[in-house]
Enzyme design. Structure first.
Site, short mmCIF file in Angstrom:
data_model
loop_
_atom_site.label_atom_id
_atom_site.label_comp_id
_atom_site.label_asym_id
_atom_site.label_seq_id
_atom_site.Cartn_x
_atom_site.Cartn_y
_atom_site.Cartn_z
N ASP A 158 0.96 -1.33 -0.02
CA ASP A 158 -0.07 -0.05 0.08
C ASP A 158 0.85 1.41 -0.02
OD1 ASP A 158 -2.36 1.49 0.19
OD2 ASP A 158 -2.57 1.29 2.19
N GLU A 176 -6.62 5.11 -8.46
CA GLU A 176 -8.01 5.43 -7.91
C GLU A 176 -8.59 6.70 -8.97
OE1 GLU A 176 -9.74 6.48 -3.66
OE2 GLU A 176 -7.90 5.57 -3.97
N LYS A 205 -9.71 1.96 -8.79
CA LYS A 205 -10.50 1.97 -7.40
C LYS A 205 -11.38 3.12 -7.41
CE LYS A 205 -7.74 2.12 -3.60
NZ LYS A 205 -6.27 2.43 -2.99
N THR A 260 -12.97 0.63 -2.66
CA THR A 260 -12.28 0.95 -1.56
C THR A 260 -13.25 1.87 -0.44
OG1 THR A 260 -10.37 2.22 -0.89
CG2 THR A 260 -11.50 3.39 -2.73
N PHE A 286 -11.68 -1.24 5.16
CA PHE A 286 -10.58 -0.48 5.93
C PHE A 286 -10.81 -1.02 7.62
CE2 PHE A 286 -9.48 3.57 3.36
CZ PHE A 286 -9.32 2.63 2.49
#
Length: 317
Positions: A17, A95, A131, A155, A177
């Site tokens: 990440d 993203e 994303k 996400t 998350f």
């Protein structure tokens, strides 16, 4: 004895990440994820000046104004992503702008543009995950993109209704998350928590059990970790995306790493949900943590996106 990172790799696909290309080279993950915050940090790193200079030079030829700034930001994200595809054997997640989280059409357009930009660099769509924030609009856009053969990573996912809607959209992957869920509960004054009682860990385990019990193929990739205890408590999850600092901690740790999640014995699953838009929005409204963390996450990514745009505008002159 093998390190805990090596043991984890035997049961879970390890994803980095980060936008730090050198860290990816060193840690050798299978996949890599990025977001506006990580790209903004990477852009400010001198080692990647060549990627920034290329995008700025290209941007100066496009004319001025807000559209040129936006185009350069998009190009920067793809520049970093294309470099990462040269290092990792698997997927790179890029993203869609967080300020498009409630605009389904704009999300579709941006996702298609991302895939086209990678194609121009010789990177095929099977190396990329787009994303998208797990809003209702984002989930419906992902459904259309998946039907077109563009794989999506949903996400900013904090609750089971989001995971169920992502499965209904046939999303390739979700990123629940963990750490941000824990943050909310700690701020609310609850706890203390162990790795086994961590509400973020419990949430991912519940989603994992739901998917495996009901035969859902969407990949579960735990994200946003605060400590290695959370990671160890999810050992065996399909994938885990982990920052370089925690990857280094795992690489330096020894001892037996017990597998916690197993596809053939996923544990008790929540009751199956049937969600249309009204049911989804009401379920999210009932969950204060999920509603607040989703909104906060979008705001945070938008803040860093605006900082990136400001930096690009300055460089464009």
């Amino acid at each position: 004895m093998a390190s805990k990172l090596d043991q984890l790799r035997e049961m879970t696909t390890v994803v980095a990440d980060t936008g730090d290309i050198e860290a990816v080279r060193r840690l050798k993950p299978v996949d890599c994820t990025t977001n506006p915050t990580l790209i903004f940090k990477a852009v400010e790193t001198p080692a990647y000046a060549h990627l920034v200079d290329e995008a700025i030079g290209w941007g100066k030829k496009q004319g001025g104004g807000e559209k040129a700034v936006q185009a350069v930001c998009d190009r920067l994200a793809v520049n970093f992503g294309a470099e990462l595809t040269k290092i990792v054997p698997g997927r790179v997640s890029t993203e869609v702008d967080a300020d498009l989280s409630f605009d389904g059409k704009a999300t579709l357009d941006k996702a298609r543009a991302i895939i086209a930009a990678y194609k121009e660099r010789g990177v095929e769509r099977d190396r990329i995950l787009v994303k998208i924030a797990s809003t209702w609009e984002g989930l419906q856009a992902a459904k259309m993109l998946q039907a077109e053969g563009i794989d999506c990573n949903l996400t900013l996912l904090f609750a089971l209704p989001q995971a169920v809607a992502a499965a209904d959209a046939r999303a390739f992957l979700i990123s629940p998350f963990v750490g941000r869920i824990l943050d909310w509960h700690v701020k609310a004054g609850t706890g203390p928590y162990t790795a086994e009682t961590d509400p973020g860990v419990i949430s991912v385990r519940s989603i994992y059990a739901y998917y495996k019990t009901y035969g859902i193929d969407t990949v579960v990739m735990g994200a946003s970790f605060r400590n290695t205890g959370e990671i160890e408590a999810l050992a065996g999850c399909d994938r885990l995306t982990i920052g370089p600092g925690l990857l280094d901690e795992l690489a330096g740790a020894t001892g037996d790493l017990q597998r916690k999640l197993k596809p053939d014995a996923p544990g008790e699953a929540p009751a199956k949900l049937d969600l249309d838009e009204k049911a989804f929005r009401f379920a999210m409204n009932e969950d204060a943590m999920a509603t607040e963390k989703l909104a906060e996450g979008i705001r945070g990514f938008v803040k860093d996106l605006r900082s990136l745009r400001k930096l690009v505008a300055e460089k464009l002159g």
